[in-house]
Design an enzyme around this catalytic site. Structure first.
Site, PDB file in Angstrom:
ATOM      1  N   ARG A  47      15.414  13.390  11.900  1.00  0.00           N
ATOM      2  CA  ARG A  47      16.691  14.092  12.409  1.00  0.00           C
ATOM      3  C   ARG A  47      17.959  13.027  11.903  1.00  0.00           C
ATOM      4  O   ARG A  47      17.412  12.165  11.305  1.00  0.00           O
ATOM      5  CB  ARG A  47      16.791  14.439  14.287  1.00  0.00           C
ATOM      6  CG  ARG A  47      15.445  13.941  15.082  1.00  0.00           C
ATOM      7  CD  ARG A  47      16.826  12.264  14.559  1.00  0.00           C
ATOM      8  NE  ARG A  47      17.718  12.209  15.112  1.00  0.00           N
ATOM      9  CZ  ARG A  47      18.735  11.404  14.913  1.00  0.00           C
ATOM     10  NH1 ARG A  47      18.542  10.449  14.671  1.00  0.00           N
ATOM     11  NH2 ARG A  47      19.719  11.503  15.470  1.00  0.00           N
ATOM     12  N   GLY A  48      19.502  13.952  12.566  1.00  0.00           N
ATOM     13  CA  GLY A  48      20.020  13.351  12.326  1.00  0.00           C
ATOM     14  C   GLY A  48      20.315  14.253  10.485  1.00  0.00           C
ATOM     15  O   GLY A  48      19.977  14.199   9.955  1.00  0.00           O
ATOM     16  N   ALA A  49      22.614  15.347   9.953  1.00  0.00           N
ATOM     17  CA  ALA A  49      22.401  15.203   9.621  1.00  0.00           C
ATOM     18  C   ALA A  49      22.240  14.638   8.067  1.00  0.00           C
ATOM     19  O   ALA A  49      21.428  15.275   6.873  1.00  0.00           O
ATOM     20  CB  ALA A  49      23.974  15.781   9.844  1.00  0.00           C
ATOM     21  N   ARG A  90      16.911  23.613  10.469  1.00  0.00           N
ATOM     22  CA  ARG A  90      18.055  23.364  11.695  1.00  0.00           C
ATOM     23  C   ARG A  90      18.964  24.417  11.173  1.00  0.00           C
ATOM     24  O   ARG A  90      19.515  24.011   9.921  1.00  0.00           O
ATOM     25  CB  ARG A  90      18.404  21.966  11.528  1.00  0.00           C
ATOM     26  CG  ARG A  90      16.006  21.615  13.108  1.00  0.00           C
ATOM     27  CD  ARG A  90      17.135  20.360  12.893  1.00  0.00           C
ATOM     28  NE  ARG A  90      17.585  20.346  14.505  1.00  0.00           N
ATOM     29  CZ  ARG A  90      18.083  19.247  15.373  1.00  0.00           C
ATOM     30  NH1 ARG A  90      17.900  17.844  14.030  1.00  0.00           N
ATOM     31  NH2 ARG A  90      19.089  19.727  15.940  1.00  0.00           N
ATOM     32  N   GLN A 197      18.082  11.055  22.367  1.00  0.00           N
ATOM     33  CA  GLN A 197      18.810  10.231  20.731  1.00  0.00           C
ATOM     34  C   GLN A 197      19.233   8.453  21.548  1.00  0.00           C
ATOM     35  O   GLN A 197      18.886   8.001  20.299  1.00  0.00           O
ATOM     36  CB  GLN A 197      19.378  10.296  20.593  1.00  0.00           C
ATOM     37  CG  GLN A 197      18.592  11.834  19.548  1.00  0.00           C
ATOM     38  CD  GLN A 197      18.571  13.325  20.181  1.00  0.00           C
ATOM     39  OE1 GLN A 197      18.474  13.203  21.825  1.00  0.00           O
ATOM     40  NE2 GLN A 197      18.773  14.328  19.449  1.00  0.00           N
ATOM     41  N   ASP A 238      27.740  16.354  12.806  1.00  0.00           N
ATOM     42  CA  ASP A 238      26.973  17.726  11.824  1.00  0.00           C
ATOM     43  C   ASP A 238      27.503  18.625  11.194  1.00  0.00           C
ATOM     44  O   ASP A 238      26.776  19.370  10.346  1.00  0.00           O
ATOM     45  CB  ASP A 238      26.007  17.427  13.134  1.00  0.00           C
ATOM     46  CG  ASP A 238      24.687  17.909  13.422  1.00  0.00           C
ATOM     47  OD1 ASP A 238      25.228  16.907  14.257  1.00  0.00           O
ATOM     48  OD2 ASP A 238      23.547  17.343  13.464  1.00  0.00           O
ATOM     49  N   ASN A 248      28.959  17.945  17.002  1.00  0.00           N
ATOM     50  CA  ASN A 248      28.178  16.575  17.194  1.00  0.00           C
ATOM     51  C   ASN A 248      27.206  17.353  18.375  1.00  0.00           C
ATOM     52  O   ASN A 248      27.257  17.956  19.153  1.00  0.00           O
ATOM     53  CB  ASN A 248      28.696  15.528  17.218  1.00  0.00           C
ATOM     54  CG  ASN A 248      28.119  14.183  16.829  1.00  0.00           C
ATOM     55  OD1 ASN A 248      26.725  14.240  15.911  1.00  0.00           O
ATOM     56  ND2 ASN A 248      28.339  13.368  17.886  1.00  0.00           N
ATOM     57  N   LYS A 249      25.975  15.987  18.611  1.00  0.00           N
ATOM     58  CA  LYS A 249      25.386  16.200  19.453  1.00  0.00           C
ATOM     59  C   LYS A 249      25.840  16.457  20.924  1.00  0.00           C
ATOM     60  O   LYS A 249      27.502  16.288  21.587  1.00  0.00           O
ATOM     61  CB  LYS A 249      24.730  14.550  19.743  1.00  0.00           C
ATOM     62  CG  LYS A 249      23.628  13.873  20.600  1.00  0.00           C
ATOM     63  CD  LYS A 249      22.601  15.875  20.671  1.00  0.00           C
ATOM     64  CE  LYS A 249      22.093  16.108  19.078  1.00  0.00           C
ATOM     65  NZ  LYS A 249      21.079  16.816  19.600  1.00  0.00           N
TER      66      LYS A 249
HETATM   67  O1  MRU Z   1      19.732  16.865  16.944  1.00  0.00           O
HETATM   68  P1  MRU Z   1      20.382  15.420  16.111  1.00  0.00           P
HETATM   69  O2  MRU Z   1      19.296  14.087  16.878  1.00  0.00           O
HETATM   70  O3  MRU Z   1      20.071  15.997  14.938  1.00  0.00           O
HETATM   71  O4  MRU Z   1      21.245  15.089  16.244  1.00  0.00           O
HETATM   72  C1  MRU Z   1      21.975  14.218  15.689  1.00  0.00           C
HETATM   73  C2  MRU Z   1      23.757  14.323  16.213  1.00  0.00           C
HETATM   74  O5  MRU Z   1      24.531  14.828  16.313  1.00  0.00           O
HETATM   75  C3  MRU Z   1      24.554  13.035  14.901  1.00  0.00           C
HETATM   76  O6  MRU Z   1      25.999  11.821  15.550  1.00  0.00           O
HETATM   77  C4  MRU Z   1      25.083  13.557  13.616  1.00  0.00           C
HETATM   78  O7  MRU Z   1      23.385  14.215  12.770  1.00  0.00           O
HETATM   79  C5  MRU Z   1      25.222  12.890  12.601  1.00  0.00           C
HETATM   80  S1  MRU Z   1      24.056  11.839  11.818  1.00  0.00           S
HETATM   81  C6  MRU Z   1      24.565  10.262  11.021  1.00  0.00           C
END
Ligand code: MRU
Length: 347
Positions: A47-49, A90, A197, A238, A248-249
């Site tokens: 996970r994470g963009a 996603r 997270q 994201d 973002n999250k």
């Molecule tokens: O649902 P996730 O864990 O994929 O969400 C991740 C985030 O929101 C991060 O802050 C974002 O992807 C940036 S990662 C460098």
């Protein structure tokens, strides 16, 4: 500095550090086909963009390896199916579509090659996308490090670290780069309900590197901003729309409002691949809604009553006006807006 690999290539498979089980178990999930990679992205194994983009690129390469002896029409059909499946895994992080677009263009460019050479060339591009990601994070980290004082306390939300990228991280990359530059940085990590997270991943990753971290409940953020010196809030992204609105999250928007209330700079660290100039503003960004179980409890423990209605949007939009600066590999944009983003991309 990292003691782990978010993604690692082994003989004909990509191994993903399974983030569902951290910090209890440090296990790798082996994926040897595009379907398995898409499932791993859906299930938040990875996970994470930026990390999702890297994983998807390997998914395409795996599809090509499996089709290397196929006739051209079957190859084309299989690649199309793999890309479509991965694209749907996603919705919010634009890096996924960005990486798939690079892979698709390479599929077209390599049409004249034989199957094995074509698959090898696609795999080489997947490796390159991951290597470039680490390099980009190091460059944006160096730009962002300059914004921090010699001794700094930084609050972060979610995990925008090495675990969310091919390495170094974006928000946590800024912190790592500042420490490498001789600054003293301590981190306040918001736990980041509902998937935790912050509590599970950011706290674990920073501890691996010996970086001072204090974990707090998300609901303690405003109180602490009023009580102690916090020099900056730094988060990842994201997707960033053309006007600078940031997806973002979930909870990021709350942190930005609180930071403004307390006069704390709110920085967003992201690679240029996170910019989506096709979207005028944040209202067009698709926000993922995940299952009720993530809010009703955690793993095998349920605390909500069975019959309660649950909403679980997992990203939110922070309006550009709340963003003090965008930190990218090409430099820092203070008070981001469409004109500033366009000139950064053109420069
Ligand atoms: O649902 P996730 O864990 O994929 O969400 C991740 C985030 O929101 C991060 O802050 C974002 O992807 C940036 S990662 C460098």
């Amino acid at each position: 500095m990292n003691t782990f690999h978010t993604l690692r290539w082994t003989a004909n498979a990509i191994e993903l550090l399974d983030q569902r089980w951290l910090p209890d178990r440090c296990e790798y999930l082996r994926c040897d086909n595009a379907e398995a990679v898409a499932q791993a992205i859906r299930d938040l194994v990875v996970r994470g963009a930026p990390a999702i983009g890297c994983a998807a690129a390997y998914g395409v390469a795996l599809a090509a390896l499996r089709l290397q002896t196929a006739a051209a029409p079957q190859f084309a059909d299989g690649m199309h199916r793999a890309c479509t499946l991965l694209a749907k895994s996603r919705p919010t992080a634009v890096n996924l579509g960005w990486a798939l677009q690079r892979m698709r263009e390479h599929v077209d460019r390599t049409a004249a090659l034989g199957g094995p050479e074509r698959a090898a060339s696609l795999l080489a591009l997947a490796h390159r996308i991951s290597a470039e990601d680490v390099d980009i994070n190091r460059r944006l980290g160096a730009c962002g490090a300059e914004l921090l004082p010699q001794t700094a306390c930084v609050m972060t939300h979610c995990n925008a670290g090495a675990l969310a990228t091919a390495g170094h991280g974006t928000a946590l990359g800024v912190i790592r780069s500042a420490i490498e530059a001789g600054k003293s940085v301590e981190v306040i990590a918001n736990e980041t309900r509902p998937f935790l997270q912050g509590a599970r991943l950011t706290a674990w990753e920073l501890r691996q590197d010996g970086i001072a971290v204090t974990l707090i409940a998300d609901s303690a953020a405003g109180y602490l901003m009023g009580r102690r010196r916090i020099d900056a809030v730094i988060v990842g992204a994201d997707r960033v729309a053309a006007n600078g609105d940031v997806a973002n999250k979930i909870g990021t928007y709350m942190m930005a409002v609180l930071a403004q209330r307390h006069g704390i700079p709110f920085y967003v660290a992201c690679p240029l691949s996170t910019l989506d100039m096709a979207l005028a503003d944040g209202t067009g960004i698709p926000i993922e809604e995940r299952g009720a179980a993530e809010v009703a409890g955690y793993r095998d423990v349920r605390w909500a009553p069975e019959e309660v209605r649950i909403a679980n949007p997992v990203f939110d939009i922070t309006p550009a006006e709340l963003v003090s600066a965008l930190i990218t590999e090409k430099g820092v944009i203070h008070k981001p807006d469409q004109a500033a983003l366009e000139s950064l991309l053109a420069g």
